[in-house]
Design a protein around this motif. Sequence first.
Motif, mmCIF file in Angstrom:
data_model
loop_
_atom_site.group_PDB
_atom_site.id
_atom_site.type_symbol
_atom_site.label_atom_id
_atom_site.label_comp_id
_atom_site.label_asym_id
_atom_site.label_seq_id
_atom_site.Cartn_x
_atom_site.Cartn_y
_atom_site.Cartn_z
ATOM 1 N N GLY A 1 -5.108 -1.265 -2.033
ATOM 2 C CA GLY A 1 -5.663 -0.008 -2.530
ATOM 3 C C GLY A 1 -5.313 0.311 -3.967
ATOM 4 N N HIS A 2 -4.842 -0.691 -4.709
ATOM 5 C CA HIS A 2 -4.480 -0.484 -6.106
ATOM 6 C C HIS A 2 -5.533 -1.108 -7.030
ATOM 7 N N HIS A 3 -5.278 -1.052 -8.340
ATOM 8 C CA HIS A 3 -6.182 -1.620 -9.333
ATOM 9 C C HIS A 3 -5.474 -2.699 -10.140
ATOM 10 N N PHE A 4 -6.261 -3.521 -10.845
ATOM 11 C CA PHE A 4 -5.682 -4.492 -11.769
ATOM 12 C C PHE A 4 -6.520 -4.593 -13.035
ATOM 13 N N THR A 5 -5.847 -4.997 -14.104
ATOM 14 C CA THR A 5 -6.518 -5.294 -15.365
ATOM 15 C C THR A 5 -6.186 -6.738 -15.732
ATOM 16 N N LEU A 6 -7.025 -7.346 -16.546
ATOM 17 C CA LEU A 6 -6.812 -8.721 -17.001
ATOM 18 C C LEU A 6 -6.873 -8.762 -18.519
ATOM 19 N N GLY A 7 -5.853 -9.352 -19.132
ATOM 20 C CA GLY A 7 -5.857 -9.456 -20.579
ATOM 21 C C GLY A 7 -4.867 -10.487 -21.075
ATOM 22 N N LYS B 1 0.855 -1.177 0.000
ATOM 23 C CA LYS B 1 0.000 0.000 0.000
ATOM 24 C C LYS B 1 0.896 1.233 0.000
ATOM 25 N N LYS B 2 0.638 2.157 -0.908
ATOM 26 C CA LYS B 2 1.436 3.372 -1.018
ATOM 27 C C LYS B 2 0.490 4.562 -0.997
ATOM 28 N N THR B 3 0.589 5.348 0.050
ATOM 29 C CA THR B 3 -0.372 6.442 0.231
ATOM 30 C C THR B 3 -0.268 7.504 -0.858
ATOM 31 N N GLU B 4 0.915 7.626 -1.477
ATOM 32 C CA GLU B 4 1.110 8.671 -2.474
ATOM 33 C C GLU B 4 1.071 8.156 -3.908
#
Length: 226
Positions: A43-49, A15-18
Amino acid sequence: MYIDNHTHIAGIIEKKTEILQVYALDPARLMDGTVLSDIVQAGHHFTLGLHPQSILEMNIDEFRMMVKTNADSLLAIGECGLDTFVSTNMQDQIDAFKQQAYLAEEYGKPLVIHCVRSHDQILQLHQEIRPKKSWIMHGFNRNKHIATALINHGIVLSFGKEILNEQHPLSTYLSELKDIPFLLETDGKDIRIEQLYEHCSHLLGIDIRTLKQRIASHFTQIYGTI
């Protein structure tokens, strides 16, 4: 907040607050299924492809099921695309790309594109599919002519380390974008997203705080979330 629009897993997900990171995952080569929840919890996002190199390693029905299972937390479909440098047959690449592009439309997700010397074909496919959701050209590193053609079709450009090279044509072109949406990414390379923001703010003649706000606005406009 800094937003790294496209990166890859290298070690522990923290987790990186900035920094908000978007991890591009290829399910055909995903060894640990728990990584999806790790990314979300941090708290991040991911994509799938399915990358052009791996389209023969996973059945499209398996991929569809994985998308369905993770649809609520999935930011976008991709990276998927066309690459003249890989050994996979180009028609197979086109077929896999179209399947993923239509799947993105079905689930209301943007599409993240991997493109190597196939920009004309991507434009043709965009005209054929006529997507309602955004297409994002990840790691764009070509010239002004191609950039303008993509933007004119509504395709969003995501820039990486090339903008750090003052001899690269993108260095001067970036300053012309003004209010046109664009994103920045490390692509998991040995650069920091802060470096890209700092150099980009210099090219645009604005401070980093303003650039952060602008890219955050672009990100929300494209993905519908932050």
